[in-house]
Design a protein around this motif. Structure first.
Motif, short mmCIF file in Angstrom:
data_model
loop_
_atom_site.label_atom_id
_atom_site.label_comp_id
_atom_site.label_asym_id
_atom_site.label_seq_id
_atom_site.Cartn_x
_atom_site.Cartn_y
_atom_site.Cartn_z
N GLY A 174 8.36 -16.46 -6.75
CA GLY A 174 8.36 -15.37 -5.78
C GLY A 174 8.16 -14.01 -6.44
N ILE A 175 8.79 -13.82 -7.59
CA ILE A 175 8.66 -12.55 -8.31
C ILE A 175 7.27 -12.41 -8.94
N LEU A 176 6.76 -13.48 -9.52
CA LEU A 176 5.50 -13.41 -10.27
C LEU A 176 4.25 -13.60 -9.41
N HIS A 177 4.43 -13.95 -8.15
CA HIS A 177 3.30 -14.26 -7.28
C HIS A 177 2.25 -13.13 -7.27
N ASP A 178 1.00 -13.50 -7.49
CA ASP A 178 -0.17 -12.62 -7.34
C ASP A 178 -0.13 -11.34 -8.16
N LEU A 179 0.54 -11.35 -9.29
CA LEU A 179 0.53 -10.13 -10.11
C LEU A 179 -0.88 -9.75 -10.55
N SER A 180 -1.78 -10.72 -10.66
CA SER A 180 -3.15 -10.42 -11.07
C SER A 180 -3.87 -9.53 -10.07
N LYS A 181 -3.39 -9.45 -8.84
CA LYS A 181 -4.03 -8.59 -7.85
C LYS A 181 -3.93 -7.11 -8.22
N TYR A 182 -3.03 -6.78 -9.14
CA TYR A 182 -2.87 -5.40 -9.58
C TYR A 182 -3.72 -5.09 -10.82
N CYS A 183 -4.38 -6.09 -11.39
CA CYS A 183 -5.30 -5.87 -12.51
C CYS A 183 -6.54 -5.13 -12.00
N PRO A 184 -7.13 -4.28 -12.80
CA PRO A 184 -8.31 -3.54 -12.34
C PRO A 184 -9.44 -4.43 -11.81
N SER A 185 -9.67 -5.58 -12.45
CA SER A 185 -10.78 -6.44 -12.02
C SER A 185 -10.58 -7.01 -10.62
N GLU A 186 -9.35 -7.08 -10.15
CA GLU A 186 -9.10 -7.51 -8.78
C GLU A 186 -8.78 -6.33 -7.88
N PHE A 187 -7.93 -5.42 -8.37
CA PHE A 187 -7.47 -4.33 -7.51
C PHE A 187 -8.60 -3.39 -7.08
N LEU A 188 -9.41 -2.97 -8.02
CA LEU A 188 -10.47 -2.00 -7.69
C LEU A 188 -11.52 -2.61 -6.76
N VAL A 189 -11.83 -3.88 -6.98
CA VAL A 189 -12.77 -4.57 -6.08
C VAL A 189 -12.14 -4.70 -4.70
N GLY A 190 -10.86 -5.08 -4.67
CA GLY A 190 -10.16 -5.21 -3.39
C GLY A 190 -10.12 -3.92 -2.62
N ALA A 191 -9.91 -2.81 -3.32
CA ALA A 191 -9.89 -1.51 -2.66
C ALA A 191 -11.28 -1.13 -2.15
N ARG A 192 -12.30 -1.42 -2.95
CA ARG A 192 -13.66 -1.08 -2.53
C ARG A 192 -14.06 -1.80 -1.26
N TYR A 193 -13.69 -3.07 -1.16
CA TYR A 193 -14.10 -3.90 -0.01
C TYR A 193 -13.00 -4.02 1.05
N PHE A 194 -11.96 -3.23 0.94
CA PHE A 194 -10.84 -3.30 1.87
C PHE A 194 -11.29 -3.06 3.31
N GLN A 195 -10.82 -3.92 4.22
CA GLN A 195 -11.09 -3.77 5.65
C GLN A 195 -9.81 -3.80 6.47
N GLY A 196 -8.77 -4.44 5.94
CA GLY A 196 -7.48 -4.47 6.62
C GLY A 196 -7.25 -5.69 7.50
N ASN A 197 -8.30 -6.38 7.89
CA ASN A 197 -8.11 -7.52 8.79
C ASN A 197 -8.55 -8.85 8.19
N ARG A 198 -8.99 -8.84 6.93
CA ARG A 198 -9.38 -10.06 6.23
C ARG A 198 -9.44 -9.78 4.74
N SER A 199 -9.61 -10.84 3.98
CA SER A 199 -9.64 -10.68 2.53
C SER A 199 -10.86 -9.87 2.09
N PRO A 200 -10.65 -8.88 1.23
CA PRO A 200 -11.79 -8.13 0.70
C PRO A 200 -12.74 -9.01 -0.12
N ASN A 201 -12.21 -10.15 -0.62
CA ASN A 201 -13.06 -11.06 -1.39
C ASN A 201 -14.22 -11.58 -0.54
N ASN A 202 -13.99 -11.78 0.74
CA ASN A 202 -15.07 -12.25 1.62
C ASN A 202 -16.17 -11.19 1.75
#
Length: 179
Positions: free
Chosen positions: A31-59
């Motif tokens: 529970g504590i360690l879940h998805d810590l990689s989402k805060y890494c630049p390679s995931e976080f910056l891409v996620g922010a760029r493609y953020f929509q709020g209603n689905r995964s930015p990865n899509n």
């Protein structure tokens, strides 16, 4: 700056919900360690760029590029994704890829992940049947081991029919505290 902050809030809320679920079934470390990689630049910056709020930015990244670099990074570092559990086959498909069974504690975390994602994206419209409906209507699936698939589907069905209390009790008994 708005998308950065919104993405941060979304992934942090998701992480909080997964931790809350994991704690309820006795998976404190996960529970504590879940998805810590989402805060890494390679995931976080891409996620922010493609953020929509209603689905995964990865899509959205996948739609634009034909693949998601953030997802490839994420699934290779997080054992609660069944895609992590694919290896080369020496028997079934010589030289090909084949799924291997997931350990039960990661199946339990995957269930918490699916519940949390549904709660984040559905908001006040969330129903306990949403994770099962999302799973069943998903596009063609990556290879998932038959045992893993059966356990996942059974728990999502239990969630849809009996709710969180009964499902979490069953997960705690069958996946976390079993001897």
């Amino acid at each position: 700056m708005g998308k950065l902050w919104k993405h941060f809030k979304t992934i942090t809320y998701h992480k909080y919900l997964v931790a809350k679920g994991c704690f309820r079934v006795g998976l404190y470390r996960q529970g504590i360690l879940h998805d810590l990689s989402k805060y890494c630049p390679s995931e976080f910056l891409v996620g922010a760029r493609y953020f929509q709020g209603n689905r995964s930015p990865n899509n959205a990244e996948r739609e634009e590029k034909g693949y998601s670099a953030a997802w490839l990074h994420h699934k290779g570092r997080n054992k609660h994704h069944y895609e992590y559990w694919i290896d080369y086959s020496l028997h079934e498909i010589p030289g090909g890829m084949a799924p291997v069974p997931m350990p039960d504690r990661y199946i339990a975390e995957m269930i918490m992940d699916r519940i949390a994602a549904s709660k984040v994206y559905k908001g006040k419209d969330y129903k306990d049947s949403d994770p099962l409906e999302y799973y069943e209507q998903g596009p063609e699936r990556a290879p998932i081991h038959e045992d893993t698939q059966k356990k996942l589907h059974r728990m999502l069905k239990l969630l849809a029919e009996k709710g969180e209390e009964e499902t979490f009790r069953c997960i705690r008994r069958e996946f976390v505290k079993k001897k």
